[in-house]
Design an enzyme around this catalytic site. Sequence first.
Site, PDB file in Angstrom:
ATOM      1  N   GLN A   1      -4.373  -5.168   6.930  1.00 17.67           N
ATOM      2  CA  GLN A   1      -5.356  -6.058   6.302  1.00 17.67           C
ATOM      3  C   GLN A   1      -5.390  -7.447   6.923  1.00 17.67           C
ATOM      4  O   GLN A   1      -6.093  -8.315   6.422  1.00 17.67           O
ATOM      5  CB  GLN A   1      -5.044  -6.188   4.799  1.00 17.67           C
TER       6      GLN A   1
ATOM      7  N   CYS B   1      -4.886   2.491  -3.549  1.00 12.92           N
ATOM      8  CA  CYS B   1      -3.649   3.052  -2.990  1.00 12.92           C
ATOM      9  C   CYS B   1      -2.494   2.080  -3.176  1.00 12.92           C
ATOM     10  O   CYS B   1      -1.618   1.959  -2.304  1.00 12.92           O
ATOM     11  CB  CYS B   1      -3.808   3.428  -1.519  1.00 12.92           C
TER      12      CYS B   1
ATOM     13  N   HIS C   1       0.872  -1.177   0.000  1.00  7.34           N
ATOM     14  CA  HIS C   1       0.000   0.000   0.000  1.00  7.34           C
ATOM     15  C   HIS C   1       0.915   1.234   0.000  1.00  7.34           C
ATOM     16  O   HIS C   1       2.030   1.175   0.520  1.00  7.34           O
ATOM     17  CB  HIS C   1      -0.833  -0.053   1.288  1.00  7.34           C
TER      18      HIS C   1
ATOM     19  N   LYS D   1     -10.232  -0.939  10.733  1.00  7.62           N
ATOM     20  CA  LYS D   1     -10.330  -2.127   9.883  1.00  7.62           C
ATOM     21  C   LYS D   1     -10.616  -3.381  10.702  1.00  7.62           C
ATOM     22  O   LYS D   1     -10.718  -4.474  10.182  1.00  7.62           O
ATOM     23  CB  LYS D   1      -9.041  -2.297   9.068  1.00  7.62           C
TER      24      LYS D   1
ATOM     25  N   ASP E   1       3.172  -4.597   8.150  1.00  9.20           N
ATOM     26  CA  ASP E   1       1.965  -3.779   8.001  1.00  9.20           C
ATOM     27  C   ASP E   1       0.774  -4.724   8.131  1.00  9.20           C
ATOM     28  O   ASP E   1       0.483  -5.494   7.215  1.00  9.20           O
ATOM     29  CB  ASP E   1       1.998  -3.090   6.635  1.00  9.20           C
TER      30      ASP E   1
END
Lengths: 156, 414
Positions: free
Chosen positions: B211, B372, B131, B234, B208
């Site tokens: 997600q 993104c 991202h 999220k 990261d």
Amino acid sequence: MSDFSDLYQDLILDHQKNPRNFGSLPDANHHADGFNPLCGDKISLDMKLDDKGVIQDIHFKGSGCAISKASASMMTTVLKGKKVEEAEHLFHEFHDMVMGKIDKAPEDLGKLKVFEGVKEYPARVKCASLAWHTMDAALKNEKDVISTDDGKGSEG
Amino acid sequence: MTAPASIKTAYDVEKIRKDFPILNRQVHGKPLVYLDNAATTQKPLSVIEMEDRYYREMNANIHRGVHLLSQESTKAYEDARVTIQKFINAASSSEIIYTRGTTESINLVAQTWGRKNIQAGDEILISHLEHHSNIVPWQMLCEEKGAKLKVIPINDRGELLMDEFKKLVTSKTKLVSVGHVSNALGTINPIADIIHYAHEHGALVLIDGAQSVAHLKVDVQKLDCDFYAFSGHKIYGPTGIGVLYGKLALLNAMPPYQGGGDMIASVTFEKTLYAKPPHKFEAGTPHIAGVIGLGKALDYVTAVGLDAIAAHEHELLVYGTQALSQIKQVRIIGTAAMKAGVLSFTLGEIHPHDIGTILDRQGVAVRAGHHCAQPVMDRFNIPATARASFALYNTKPEVDLLVAAVHKVLEVFK
């Protein structure tokens, strides 16, 4: 017959399938690039003006959604032969129409009135107006890429 | 053979749906089918009510007041930190830093650890799947320091090329920063292998987790990652609140992020002594309600169970992949062997923005765009995709509505 005929009118679908004046103009004297970062729509616009300020020719290239492509295509067909002042006038009328600022689309927009349905789709206003903002920038020969996110085309 | 009753009753999606008030609403006169969960998830009533209750009953600034309200809000704020610590199995709650979200978490590491430790000639390794928020902070740092940003390539299925990864790790590599799950394609990256290999070669690893954290069980100690970043919104929590996990020894050695109140031990005009982690990195009055709401969101996920959630979402992914693949114009982008509940696709020559509009009018909310992750789009030579992404409250009938809506798109553009 679909539920989407207000937005995806036949004329719009026709222009997106068969875009008119698609390509570049080798002898253009006005040029600008437009970009919609939201969806990645890109347009590159070439214009040839004569010394009386009449748009002799106008071509566009780029990739984008049906609305942005059809809008660019129809814009080129309408603007060919128009004076700069007329082009700017149409830009403002078109802009006000898709933004829903006016109740009824002005008659002099002619076939561009098919984009009136866009006002019901706020997320798509930038798609319809990208070509026009780019045209406006080309007339002013602005060097920077016109982005619908930099305040220039901050609709919707 | 019959399945044990416990399996049949283990996942009651209709009961879960009742916990999310927004799922009752209609859009354009149609029931909402919310399939944009990779962008943000909806919130359960327990989170909404907690936020409401905080402002009605507890609102006060934290870490300062001697009065009851401040004590209550401070306790709730710090209790949430322990909830988060347990959720990702961090060794200590001091390793949990509140940020505005994954983006700020990554920027915090770049601006503190990075500015202190990255020098000219060093290398930072990211992947082609990242991202923008795991690209740009490193580009900025590399530009400032004269360091080099390198990129792990991917194959046509959207999987990292692990052989190439190993070739890219050198003695100059100071940090590997990769996503756990790709937001654009759903690929689950082999982060355990990446962390192990990077550590063998002396590089730190930031994961990261934006997600992944709502969809896969994360154990930061078992993974042995150095930093783990994720966002509250999220994982069914509020927007504007996120987390950076960092190993305590690293956090202790890092300079502060922003200067201000709450991050100090003492201040004189001559010298300021900084507080210890996590407070060293939390200057100013934080998003207290968001923190407490996030704690409630994690409680909710824990109660449902991440293994059950992962199994449910995987079932939706398999079902959706099969159903969409029946449509000959559909091209699914991202076909990794290991995938989370993300279905990115294109539809013939029809632009994803047009797909998104027509789906929306039928009540189906998807994301249309480059997500993104423009380098991913470039890799597949497409400007954008339409993306359906699943959460714990989605159902197979909703997938059917998505498929029906895609057929409608084809009808409009026939």
